[in-house]
Design an enzyme around this catalytic site. Structure first.
Site, PDB file in Angstrom:
ATOM      1  N   ASP A   1       0.832  -1.199   0.000  1.00  0.00           N
ATOM      2  CA  ASP A   1       0.000   0.000   0.000  1.00  0.00           C
ATOM      3  C   ASP A   1       0.871   1.256   0.000  1.00  0.00           C
ATOM      4  O   ASP A   1       1.993   1.226   0.517  1.00  0.00           O
ATOM      5  CB  ASP A   1      -0.898  -0.027   1.242  1.00  0.00           C
ATOM      6  CG  ASP A   1      -2.137   0.823   1.086  1.00  0.00           C
ATOM      7  OD1 ASP A   1      -2.317   1.444   0.014  1.00  0.00           O
ATOM      8  OD2 ASP A   1      -2.925   0.872   2.040  1.00  0.00           O
TER       9      ASP A   1
ATOM     10  N   GLU B   1     -11.997  -4.753  -5.225  1.00  0.00           N
ATOM     11  CA  GLU B   1     -12.522  -3.390  -5.055  1.00  0.00           C
ATOM     12  C   GLU B   1     -11.758  -2.374  -5.921  1.00  0.00           C
ATOM     13  O   GLU B   1     -12.224  -1.255  -6.133  1.00  0.00           O
ATOM     14  CB  GLU B   1     -12.419  -2.955  -3.582  1.00  0.00           C
ATOM     15  CG  GLU B   1     -13.398  -3.650  -2.638  1.00  0.00           C
ATOM     16  CD  GLU B   1     -13.035  -5.108  -2.371  1.00  0.00           C
ATOM     17  OE1 GLU B   1     -11.834  -5.419  -2.237  1.00  0.00           O
ATOM     18  OE2 GLU B   1     -13.955  -5.949  -2.329  1.00  0.00           O
ATOM     19  N   ASN B   2     -10.580  -2.752  -6.406  1.00  0.00           N
ATOM     20  CA  ASN B   2      -9.747  -1.794  -7.154  1.00  0.00           C
ATOM     21  C   ASN B   2     -10.330  -1.402  -8.515  1.00  0.00           C
ATOM     22  O   ASN B   2      -9.861  -0.435  -9.136  1.00  0.00           O
ATOM     23  CB  ASN B   2      -8.314  -2.300  -7.325  1.00  0.00           C
ATOM     24  CG  ASN B   2      -7.483  -2.208  -6.070  1.00  0.00           C
ATOM     25  OD1 ASN B   2      -6.558  -2.987  -5.849  1.00  0.00           O
ATOM     26  ND2 ASN B   2      -7.800  -1.252  -5.192  1.00  0.00           N
TER      27      ASN B   2
ATOM     28  N   GLY C   1       0.218   5.278  -4.468  1.00  0.00           N
ATOM     29  CA  GLY C   1      -0.419   6.517  -4.919  1.00  0.00           C
ATOM     30  C   GLY C   1       0.105   7.708  -4.135  1.00  0.00           C
ATOM     31  O   GLY C   1       0.509   8.724  -4.719  1.00  0.00           O
TER      32      GLY C   1
HETATM   33  C1  FPP Z   1      -1.895   0.088  -3.343  1.00  0.00           C
HETATM   34  O1  FPP Z   1      -1.398   1.397  -3.240  1.00  0.00           O
HETATM   35  C2  FPP Z   1      -1.278  -0.591  -4.459  1.00  0.00           C
HETATM   36  C3  FPP Z   1      -1.951  -1.146  -5.496  1.00  0.00           C
HETATM   37  C4  FPP Z   1      -3.413  -1.134  -5.599  1.00  0.00           C
HETATM   38  C5  FPP Z   1      -1.219  -1.762  -6.616  1.00  0.00           C
HETATM   39  C6  FPP Z   1      -0.049  -2.624  -6.252  1.00  0.00           C
HETATM   40  C7  FPP Z   1       0.701  -2.879  -7.472  1.00  0.00           C
HETATM   41  C8  FPP Z   1       2.036  -2.819  -7.622  1.00  0.00           C
HETATM   42  C9  FPP Z   1       3.005  -2.645  -6.522  1.00  0.00           C
HETATM   43  C10 FPP Z   1       2.516  -2.929  -9.010  1.00  0.00           C
HETATM   44  C11 FPP Z   1       3.369  -4.041  -9.363  1.00  0.00           C
HETATM   45  C12 FPP Z   1       2.982  -5.366  -8.914  1.00  0.00           C
HETATM   46  C13 FPP Z   1       3.457  -6.462  -9.509  1.00  0.00           C
HETATM   47  C14 FPP Z   1       3.185  -7.781  -8.898  1.00  0.00           C
HETATM   48  C15 FPP Z   1       4.226  -6.429 -10.741  1.00  0.00           C
HETATM   49  P1  FPP Z   1      -2.389   2.600  -3.487  1.00  0.00           P
HETATM   50  O2  FPP Z   1      -2.360   2.922  -4.912  1.00  0.00           O
HETATM   51  O3  FPP Z   1      -3.730   2.272  -2.935  1.00  0.00           O
HETATM   52  O4  FPP Z   1      -1.711   3.729  -2.654  1.00  0.00           O
HETATM   53  P2  FPP Z   1      -2.424   4.924  -1.893  1.00  0.00           P
HETATM   54  O5  FPP Z   1      -3.212   4.307  -0.749  1.00  0.00           O
HETATM   55  O6  FPP Z   1      -1.280   5.744  -1.426  1.00  0.00           O
HETATM   56  O7  FPP Z   1      -3.304   5.623  -2.882  1.00  0.00           O
END
Ligand code: FPP
Length: 248
Positions: A27, A74-75, A30
């Site tokens: 997490d 949920e994404n 973003g």
């Molecule tokens: C959550 O952070 C992250 C995700 C929904 C995506 C995770 C994906 C990767 C790390 C990309 C690569 C993965 C692989 C296996 C190649 P967020 O976007 O919700 O962060 P935030 O809470 O700060 O908005």
């Protein structure tokens, strides 16, 4: 790769000899990007680099099974640009890493409901799973379009179909036999679940499998999470006592 001396000596640390199963809720991608005034996808790209580094480091830090939450059920609520960007990042990761995973003994699995994904991505998943199926050094499992409740509901439907077909006696179902209907049927339960970025929720991740897992919540945002961060967390985990509901 070398690690801080206190965690370097896996021979002396029983927790590290155990060949752990660590599951991660990655997490903070973003926020990491937004803090720098960059698009969110830049954070995901950096996050993918962190995945690569961590997979490489797994044998050195004692992780045999690494299970990563990359895209939840949920994404889909995110912008089309972000969803498509993430999907192409998964595809690119597999295209770039498949050969190396094969050589380095990494077995890759994808869990989650892949039926909703682009058929080309599904084929890529099928192929990388088949190509790395003989590997046993590191088991990398990536959860994509995954939700714990959805996984359990799909497992119940599959078991119900077997009952209807006369292949399963409902009175014989135990928690162990039911677990064979889950996406994780070939994997041990996680010893530890790590969530980055300071959030302290389970977010529908491995609800069945994490029944007795330890949890570690760290403030570190995923794009800043290095193998050393994981080694430090494992050190903390190694000091903990797991009683599985019993009394020592
Ligand atoms: C959550 O952070 C992250 C995700 C929904 C995506 C995770 C994906 C990767 C790390 C990309 C690569 C993965 C692989 C296996 C190649 P967020 O976007 O919700 O962060 P935030 O809470 O700060 O908005």
């Amino acid at each position: 790769m070398t690690f801080d001396q206190s965690h370097d000596d896996s021979a002396g640390d029983p927790a590290l000899q155990n060949k752990l199963h660590v599951a991660v809720i990655m997490d903070g991608n973003g926020r990491w990007a937004t803090n720098r005034g960059w698009p969110r996808l830049v954070g995901h790209r950096k996050g993918a680099e962190r995945v690569r580094e961590l997979v490489d480091a797994c044998p050195d830090i004692g992780i045999r099974y690494l299970t990563l939450y990359a895209f939840s059920t949920e994404n889909w609520k995110r912008s089309t640009e972000e969803v498509l960007g993430l999907m192409s990042l998964f595809a690119r990761y597999i295209r770039r890493e498949a050969g190396r995973m094969k050589r380095e003994g990494v077995r890759m699995r994808i869990i989650g409901d892949r039926k909703r994904l682009d058929p080309k991505l599904q084929t890529l998943f099928d192929n990388v799973e088949a190509e790395t199926a003989q590997n046993d050094r590191v088991h990398l499992t990536v959860a994509i379009n995954y939700g714990g409740r959805d996984e359990i509901a799909r497992a119940v439907r599959a078991a119900a179909r077997d009952v209807a077909a006369g292949k399963l006696d409902p009175d014989s179902v135990t928690d162990a036999s039911f677990a064979r209907y889950l996406d994780t049927r070939d994997l041990p339960d996680p010893d530890l679940v790590v969530r980055t970025s300071g959030e302290t929720r389970v977010s529908n991740y491995l609800l069945w499998q994490a029944a007795y897992s330890e949890y570690v919540f760290t403030q570190v945002l995923w794009p800043d999470f290095t193998p050393q961060t994981m080694a430090d967390i494992l050190h903390e985990y190694g000091l903990r006592e797991r009683r599985f509901g019993g009394v020592k």
